[in-house]
Design a protein around this motif. Structure first.
Motif, short mmCIF file in Angstrom:
data_model
loop_
_atom_site.label_atom_id
_atom_site.label_comp_id
_atom_site.label_asym_id
_atom_site.label_seq_id
_atom_site.Cartn_x
_atom_site.Cartn_y
_atom_site.Cartn_z
N MET A 1 -16.35 3.50 0.87
CA MET A 1 -15.18 2.83 0.34
C MET A 1 -14.13 2.67 1.45
O MET A 1 -13.97 3.51 2.30
CB MET A 1 -14.60 3.63 -0.81
N ILE A 2 -13.41 1.57 1.40
CA ILE A 2 -12.39 1.27 2.41
C ILE A 2 -11.11 2.01 2.05
O ILE A 2 -10.64 1.96 0.91
CB ILE A 2 -12.14 -0.24 2.49
N GLU A 3 -10.58 2.69 3.03
CA GLU A 3 -9.35 3.45 2.80
C GLU A 3 -8.15 2.52 2.73
O GLU A 3 -8.18 1.40 3.23
CB GLU A 3 -9.14 4.46 3.92
N ASN A 4 -7.10 2.96 2.07
CA ASN A 4 -5.86 2.19 2.01
C ASN A 4 -5.13 2.34 3.34
O ASN A 4 -4.90 3.45 3.80
CB ASN A 4 -4.96 2.67 0.87
N LYS A 5 -4.79 1.21 3.92
CA LYS A 5 -4.00 1.21 5.15
C LYS A 5 -2.70 0.49 4.87
O LYS A 5 -2.67 -0.45 4.08
CB LYS A 5 -4.76 0.50 6.28
N LYS A 6 -1.69 0.90 5.55
CA LYS A 6 -0.37 0.28 5.40
C LYS A 6 -0.14 -0.70 6.56
O LYS A 6 -0.53 -0.45 7.70
CB LYS A 6 0.73 1.34 5.42
N CYS A 7 0.52 -1.81 6.25
CA CYS A 7 0.89 -2.81 7.25
C CYS A 7 1.93 -2.18 8.18
O CYS A 7 2.86 -1.51 7.72
CB CYS A 7 1.46 -4.04 6.55
N ILE A 8 1.78 -2.39 9.47
CA ILE A 8 2.72 -1.80 10.44
C ILE A 8 4.08 -2.50 10.42
O ILE A 8 5.05 -1.97 10.96
CB ILE A 8 2.15 -1.78 11.86
N LYS A 9 4.18 -3.68 9.80
CA LYS A 9 5.46 -4.39 9.76
C LYS A 9 6.21 -4.16 8.45
O LYS A 9 7.37 -3.77 8.45
CB LYS A 9 5.24 -5.88 9.99
N CYS A 10 5.54 -4.42 7.32
CA CYS A 10 6.25 -4.33 6.05
C CYS A 10 5.96 -3.04 5.28
O CYS A 10 6.58 -2.80 4.25
CB CYS A 10 5.90 -5.54 5.17
N ARG A 11 5.03 -2.24 5.76
CA ARG A 11 4.68 -0.94 5.17
C ARG A 11 4.02 -1.05 3.78
O ARG A 11 3.91 -0.09 3.06
CB ARG A 11 5.89 -0.01 5.08
N GLU A 12 3.59 -2.25 3.37
CA GLU A 12 2.86 -2.44 2.12
C GLU A 12 1.38 -2.19 2.39
O GLU A 12 0.92 -2.27 3.53
CB GLU A 12 3.04 -3.88 1.60
N ASN A 13 0.61 -1.91 1.31
CA ASN A 13 -0.83 -1.73 1.46
C ASN A 13 -1.49 -3.04 1.89
O ASN A 13 -1.14 -4.11 1.38
CB ASN A 13 -1.47 -1.27 0.14
N ILE A 14 -2.43 -2.94 2.82
CA ILE A 14 -3.20 -4.11 3.25
C ILE A 14 -4.29 -4.34 2.22
O ILE A 14 -4.95 -3.40 1.77
CB ILE A 14 -3.80 -3.88 4.66
N ASN A 15 -4.48 -5.59 1.83
CA ASN A 15 -5.48 -5.96 0.84
C ASN A 15 -6.85 -5.43 1.25
O ASN A 15 -7.28 -5.62 2.39
CB ASN A 15 -5.52 -7.49 0.71
N PRO A 16 -7.58 -4.76 0.34
CA PRO A 16 -8.89 -4.19 0.67
C PRO A 16 -9.90 -5.24 1.14
O PRO A 16 -10.76 -4.96 1.97
CB PRO A 16 -9.35 -3.54 -0.64
N LEU A 17 -9.79 -6.47 0.62
CA LEU A 17 -10.71 -7.52 1.07
C LEU A 17 -10.45 -7.90 2.53
O LEU A 17 -11.37 -8.21 3.28
CB LEU A 17 -10.59 -8.75 0.17
#
Length: 104
Positions: A1-17
């Motif tokens: 499973m792909i882990e949740n990563k945060k965007c380095i700019k806006c700090r929102e979760n990056i879409n799993p796709l």
């Protein structure tokens, strides 16, 4: 499973796709500075040594390519009426050309 990563700019979760397609992504789609790309199949080489390859271009590069392609004149599609700029009848133009050849 792909882990949740945060965007380095806006700090929102990056879409799993996005992470599935691009596991090293550090930004979300909205924060990404990379624009859309276009692929153009092009033929390289000459005679028996030709091959087709896909050339990837940015939007600006593709626009310049399309503009250049539209300005390129192909002699394969020229007809006699395009070369006859004085408005003469094409049949008359052909006979004038042939008369000129007879004088040689």
């Amino acid at each position: 499973m792909i882990e949740n990563k945060k965007c380095i700019k806006c700090r929102e979760n990056i879409n799993p796709l996005r992470l599935k397609a691009l596991p090293t992504a550090k930004t979300c789609v909205d924060c990404s500075t990379t624009g859309a790309k276009r692929g153009v199949p092009m033929m390289f080489g000459e005679k028996d040594h030709t091959w087709t390859d896909m050339v990837i271009m940015d939007s600006d590069e593709y626009d310049r390519f399309e503009k250049q392609q539209s300005q390129t004149v192909s002699f394969d599609i020229l007809d006699k009426t395009e070369m006859n700029s004085d408005g003469d009848d094409v049949d008359e133009w052909d006979s004038t050309l042939l008369d000129g050849l007879e004088d040689l």
